[in-house]
Design a protein around this motif. Structure first.
Motif, PDB file in Angstrom:
ATOM      1  N   PRO A 176      62.295  34.147  41.811  1.00 38.71           N
ATOM      2  CA  PRO A 176      62.029  35.574  41.582  1.00 38.71           C
ATOM      3  C   PRO A 176      61.178  36.149  42.717  1.00 38.71           C
ATOM      4  N   VAL A 177      61.382  37.422  42.991  1.00 37.23           N
ATOM      5  CA  VAL A 177      60.658  38.108  44.062  1.00 37.23           C
ATOM      6  C   VAL A 177      59.793  39.202  43.454  1.00 37.23           C
ATOM      7  N   VAL A 178      58.532  39.229  43.831  1.00 39.59           N
ATOM      8  CA  VAL A 178      57.609  40.283  43.396  1.00 39.59           C
ATOM      9  C   VAL A 178      57.267  41.126  44.608  1.00 39.59           C
ATOM     10  N   ARG A 179      57.546  42.423  44.523  1.00 38.76           N
ATOM     11  CA  ARG A 179      57.252  43.314  45.631  1.00 38.76           C
ATOM     12  C   ARG A 179      55.767  43.641  45.638  1.00 38.76           C
ATOM     13  N   ARG A 180      55.159  43.562  46.812  1.00 37.25           N
ATOM     14  CA  ARG A 180      53.745  43.873  46.939  1.00 37.25           C
ATOM     15  C   ARG A 180      53.463  44.315  48.362  1.00 37.25           C
ATOM     16  N   THR A 181      52.270  44.843  48.570  1.00 37.85           N
ATOM     17  CA  THR A 181      51.923  45.323  49.896  1.00 37.85           C
ATOM     18  C   THR A 181      51.821  44.175  50.885  1.00 37.85           C
ATOM     19  N   GLY A 182      52.152  44.458  52.150  1.00 37.94           N
ATOM     20  CA  GLY A 182      52.023  43.445  53.187  1.00 37.94           C
ATOM     21  C   GLY A 182      50.629  43.424  53.793  1.00 37.94           C
ATOM     22  N   ASN A 183      49.787  44.383  53.400  1.00 37.66           N
ATOM     23  CA  ASN A 183      48.420  44.421  53.912  1.00 37.66           C
ATOM     24  C   ASN A 183      47.579  43.334  53.244  1.00 37.66           C
ATOM     25  N   ARG A 184      46.618  42.828  53.964  1.00 35.35           N
ATOM     26  CA  ARG A 184      45.742  41.799  53.422  1.00 35.35           C
ATOM     27  C   ARG A 184      44.337  42.356  53.230  1.00 35.35           C
ATOM     28  N   PHE A 185      43.816  42.188  52.040  1.00 30.31           N
ATOM     29  CA  PHE A 185      42.458  42.622  51.739  1.00 30.31           C
ATOM     30  C   PHE A 185      41.961  41.783  50.575  1.00 30.31           C
ATOM     31  N   SER A 186      40.683  41.840  50.326  1.00 31.71           N
ATOM     32  CA  SER A 186      40.110  41.009  49.278  1.00 31.71           C
ATOM     33  C   SER A 186      38.879  41.663  48.680  1.00 31.71           C
ATOM     34  N   VAL A 187      38.499  41.174  47.509  1.00 35.88           N
ATOM     35  CA  VAL A 187      37.233  41.563  46.890  1.00 35.88           C
ATOM     36  C   VAL A 187      36.569  40.295  46.356  1.00 35.88           C
ATOM     37  N   ASN A 188      35.279  40.383  46.136  1.00 35.67           N
ATOM     38  CA  ASN A 188      34.518  39.277  45.573  1.00 35.67           C
ATOM     39  C   ASN A 188      33.876  39.705  44.269  1.00 35.67           C
ATOM     40  N   ALA A 189      33.515  38.739  43.466  1.00 42.52           N
ATOM     41  CA  ALA A 189      32.816  39.037  42.216  1.00 42.52           C
ATOM     42  C   ALA A 189      31.861  37.911  41.885  1.00 42.52           C
ATOM     43  N   MET A 190      30.746  38.274  41.290  1.00 39.43           N
ATOM     44  CA  MET A 190      29.820  37.311  40.704  1.00 39.43           C
ATOM     45  C   MET A 190      29.855  37.552  39.209  1.00 39.43           C
ATOM     46  N   SER A 191      29.891  36.481  38.442  1.00 40.04           N
ATOM     47  CA  SER A 191      29.840  36.630  36.990  1.00 40.04           C
ATOM     48  C   SER A 191      28.926  35.565  36.406  1.00 40.04           C
ATOM     49  N   ALA A 192      28.487  35.799  35.181  1.00 38.81           N
ATOM     50  CA  ALA A 192      27.637  34.843  34.466  1.00 38.81           C
ATOM     51  C   ALA A 192      27.960  34.964  32.987  1.00 38.81           C
ATOM     52  N   ILE A 193      28.065  33.823  32.303  1.00 43.86           N
ATOM     53  CA  ILE A 193      28.448  33.826  30.896  1.00 43.86           C
ATOM     54  C   ILE A 193      27.501  32.949  30.083  1.00 43.86           C
ATOM     55  N   SER A 194      27.433  33.241  28.783  1.00 43.80           N
ATOM     56  CA  SER A 194      26.640  32.423  27.872  1.00 43.80           C
ATOM     57  C   SER A 194      27.487  32.034  26.671  1.00 43.80           C
ATOM     58  N   ASN A 240      36.860  32.128  36.495  1.00 40.66           N
ATOM     59  CA  ASN A 240      37.499  32.412  37.777  1.00 40.66           C
ATOM     60  C   ASN A 240      38.995  32.121  37.730  1.00 40.66           C
ATOM     61  N   ALA A 241      39.351  30.980  37.141  1.00 37.86           N
ATOM     62  CA  ALA A 241      40.763  30.612  37.043  1.00 37.86           C
ATOM     63  C   ALA A 241      41.509  31.607  36.159  1.00 37.86           C
ATOM     64  N   ASP A 242      40.884  32.027  35.074  1.00 31.16           N
ATOM     65  CA  ASP A 242      41.507  32.979  34.165  1.00 31.16           C
ATOM     66  C   ASP A 242      41.707  34.328  34.843  1.00 31.16           C
ATOM     67  N   LEU A 243      40.737  34.742  35.636  1.00 33.61           N
ATOM     68  CA  LEU A 243      40.848  36.000  36.388  1.00 33.61           C
ATOM     69  C   LEU A 243      42.074  35.975  37.295  1.00 33.61           C
ATOM     70  N   LYS A 244      42.233  34.900  38.035  1.00 36.60           N
ATOM     71  CA  LYS A 244      43.338  34.828  38.984  1.00 36.60           C
ATOM     72  C   LYS A 244      44.693  34.747  38.278  1.00 36.60           C
ATOM     73  N   ARG A 245      44.721  34.115  37.101  1.00 30.78           N
ATOM     74  CA  ARG A 245      45.969  34.080  36.323  1.00 30.78           C
ATOM     75  C   ARG A 245      46.268  35.438  35.703  1.00 30.78           C
ATOM     76  N   SER A 246      45.234  36.179  35.357  1.00 32.94           N
ATOM     77  CA  SER A 246      45.409  37.404  34.585  1.00 32.94           C
ATOM     78  C   SER A 246      45.705  38.631  35.433  1.00 32.94           C
ATOM     79  N   LEU A 247      45.405  38.577  36.717  1.00 30.78           N
ATOM     80  CA  LEU A 247      45.681  39.743  37.548  1.00 30.78           C
ATOM     81  C   LEU A 247      47.174  40.058  37.517  1.00 30.78           C
ATOM     82  N   PRO A 248      47.525  41.329  37.463  1.00 32.36           N
ATOM     83  CA  PRO A 248      48.936  41.713  37.343  1.00 32.36           C
ATOM     84  C   PRO A 248      49.801  41.076  38.427  1.00 32.36           C
ATOM     85  N   HIS A 249      50.933  40.500  38.011  1.00 38.57           N
ATOM     86  CA  HIS A 249      51.837  39.902  38.996  1.00 38.57           C
ATOM     87  C   HIS A 249      53.162  40.660  39.080  1.00 38.57           C
ATOM     88  N   THR A 250      53.291  41.731  38.307  1.00 45.21           N
ATOM     89  CA  THR A 250      54.471  42.585  38.446  1.00 45.21           C
ATOM     90  C   THR A 250      54.108  43.886  39.167  1.00 45.21           C
TER      91      THR A 250
END
Length: 250
Positions: free
Chosen positions: A96-114, A193-203
């Motif tokens: 399957p092919v997912v159309r997305r931008t060819g530009n490269r960019f990134s963001v960072n996040a810090m999180s803390a849980i209890s 972190n793993a859940d975040l990367k799985r949950s980001l929209p892939h369509t």
């Protein structure tokens, strides 16, 4: 190692030939299953991990209990626009092919849980360094009316002079504790972190850094509204130790 490789090893050692299904039947009979192995850095100090489980973590937990403090596990994560996340159905032999931008960019996040189901986070676009860490610590402190014990890995920013100086000025508000080196499996926030990367929209992919940051914030906001999900991050076999002998939910 798959059944074919095991069969070859048996033949090499004992000159007995088994079919792959035959090898599989014997393995199942002996109580073995075909699993995806965990990754573990060769640099990990097994003794340090033992000390963490048997001495360091129980001491942190006891101190937090005595101080009526909150214990959080924190970590940093980076999200890239070219990162492949999620799966979808497709015809056999046709990826399957997912159309997305060819530009490269990134963001960072810090999180803390209890284990109480609380989550705190900060999304940022600059490089993670000591100044960013101090900003995150200040935000954490601002959410509590009691002391916080924050458990993190040994990233250089966490152990920097700048962070140590900031902590010296906030000793009654927050204390930092460090996990053993090369031991991400001990940190429940790694599961976030793993859940975040799985949950980001892939369509539908973010077309710029602003949209990617917004998608990342939406993930954390959803978690904040569902404490049971946050508590579930502590249920994995490698991080369940946090809950052991822990009646107050630290």
């Amino acid at each position: 190692m798959d059944t074919g490789q095991i069969g070859e090893l048996v033949f090499k050692l004992y000159r007995i030939r088994f079919t792959e299904p035959g090898v599989g039947k014997y393995l199942k009979r002996w109580g073995l299953t075909f699993q995806r192995p965990d990754k573990r850095a060769v640099e990990q100090d097994v003794e340090a991990v033992r000390v963490w489980h048997e001495e360091t973590w129980p001491a942190i937990r006891a101190k937090a209990k005595a101080e009526n403090a909150e214990v959080l596990f924190g970590d940093r994560v980076g999200v890239r626009s070219d990162q492949v996340t999620g799966r979808t159905w497709g015809a056999k032999g046709a990826t399957p092919v997912v159309r997305r931008t060819g530009n490269r960019f990134s963001v960072n996040a810090m999180s803390a849980i209890s284990t109480r189901g609380r989550m705190h986070f900060m999304v940022f676009t600059e490089t993670f360094d000591a100044k960013v860490m101090c900003r995150f610590l200040a935000r954490i402190v601002g959410h509590f009316d009691r002391k916080v014990h924050l458990v993190v890995d040994r990233h250089s920013a966490h152990r920097s002079k700048t962070v140590r100086a900031w902590l010296d000025g906030h000793k009654d508000e927050i204390e930092l504790h460090f996990l053993p080196s090369y031991s991400p499996g001990l940190n429940p926030d790694e599961v976030v972190n793993a859940d975040l990367k799985r949950s980001l929209p892939h369509t539908h992919r973010a077309r710029n850094q602003t949209e990617l940051a917004a998608e990342t914030r939406r993930f954390f906001h959803r978690c904040q509204r569902q404490p049971h999900i946050v508590r579930g991050y502590f249920a994995g076999p490698h991080v369940r130790y946090v809950l052991d002998e822990n009646p107050l939910g630290f």
